[in-house]
Design a protein around this motif. Structure first.
Motif, PDB file in Angstrom:
ATOM      1  N   LYS A  23      -7.972 -53.021  11.846  1.00  0.00           N
ATOM      2  CA  LYS A  23      -8.540 -53.990  12.800  1.00  0.00           C
ATOM      3  C   LYS A  23      -7.569 -54.321  13.927  1.00  0.00           C
ATOM      4  CE  LYS A  23     -11.740 -55.845   9.531  1.00  0.00           C
ATOM      5  NZ  LYS A  23     -12.854 -56.733   9.488  1.00  0.00           N
ATOM      6  N   ARG A  24      -6.767 -53.340  14.318  1.00  0.00           N
ATOM      7  CA  ARG A  24      -5.784 -53.558  15.378  1.00  0.00           C
ATOM      8  C   ARG A  24      -6.446 -53.721  16.741  1.00  0.00           C
ATOM      9  NH1 ARG A  24      -1.768 -48.827  13.356  1.00  0.00           N
ATOM     10  NH2 ARG A  24      -1.028 -49.895  11.486  1.00  0.00           N
ATOM     11  N   GLU A  30      -9.483 -54.964  17.380  1.00  0.00           N
ATOM     12  CA  GLU A  30     -10.084 -56.302  17.423  1.00  0.00           C
ATOM     13  C   GLU A  30      -9.016 -57.381  17.602  1.00  0.00           C
ATOM     14  OE1 GLU A  30     -12.211 -56.294  13.731  1.00  0.00           O
ATOM     15  OE2 GLU A  30     -14.041 -55.563  14.694  1.00  0.00           O
ATOM     16  N   ARG A  31      -7.901 -57.234  16.917  1.00  0.00           N
ATOM     17  CA  ARG A  31      -6.813 -58.215  17.008  1.00  0.00           C
ATOM     18  C   ARG A  31      -6.192 -58.207  18.404  1.00  0.00           C
ATOM     19  NH1 ARG A  31      -3.002 -56.517  13.158  1.00  0.00           N
ATOM     20  NH2 ARG A  31      -4.711 -56.685  11.679  1.00  0.00           N
ATOM     21  N   SER A  32      -6.030 -57.024  18.958  1.00  0.00           N
ATOM     22  CA  SER A  32      -5.418 -56.908  20.269  1.00  0.00           C
ATOM     23  C   SER A  32      -6.308 -57.501  21.369  1.00  0.00           C
ATOM     24  CB  SER A  32      -5.128 -55.438  20.572  1.00  0.00           C
ATOM     25  OG  SER A  32      -4.593 -55.294  21.853  1.00  0.00           O
ATOM     26  N   GLU A  86      -8.655 -59.703  20.808  1.00  0.00           N
ATOM     27  CA  GLU A  86      -8.993 -61.063  20.400  1.00  0.00           C
ATOM     28  C   GLU A  86     -10.497 -61.316  20.413  1.00  0.00           C
ATOM     29  OE1 GLU A  86      -6.706 -63.364  23.170  1.00  0.00           O
ATOM     30  OE2 GLU A  86      -4.822 -62.937  22.136  1.00  0.00           O
ATOM     31  N   ALA A 129     -14.419 -59.813  18.238  1.00  0.00           N
ATOM     32  CA  ALA A 129     -15.051 -58.903  17.279  1.00  0.00           C
ATOM     33  C   ALA A 129     -15.706 -57.763  18.046  1.00  0.00           C
ATOM     34  CB  ALA A 129     -16.088 -59.653  16.458  1.00  0.00           C
TER      35      ALA A 129
END
Length: 90
Positions: A61-62, A64-66, A68, A70
């Motif tokens: 989920k990099r 999505e995390r990057s 910020e 979904a």
């Protein structure tokens, strides 16, 4: 001599020239898409043109995390299709 900007791939974590990577962008309106020009405004994340890097980044989920936000399965499917097309051409 012109300096070539480097960006880090979210899959393999290697720094590579910006023009060799695929840019995934979250626009100020919150829309997520693949930025083909590399110049659209918004928050960008970069990934190699390889299936293994894409799968690593998706699993952890990099992306999505990057960004910020979904990300829908439709976008993941279109990104995977683009990577497959580029690998076939190489």
């Amino acid at each position: 001599m012109k300096r070539i900007p480097l960006r880090k791939c979210l899959g393999c974590n290697e720094s590579k020239p910006k023009n060799e990577l695929i840019r995934i962008l979250r626009s100020p309106e919150g829309e997520v898409f693949i930025d083909k020009t590399g110049k659209a405004s918004g928050r960008g994340a970069y990934i190699c043109n390889s299936r293994t890097c894409f799968l690593k980044a998706k699993k952890a989920k990099r992306i999505e995390r990057s960004l910020e936000v979904a990300i829908s399965e439709e976008l993941f499917a279109s990104l995977e299709k683009k990577i497959d097309e580029n690998e076939d051409q190489a």
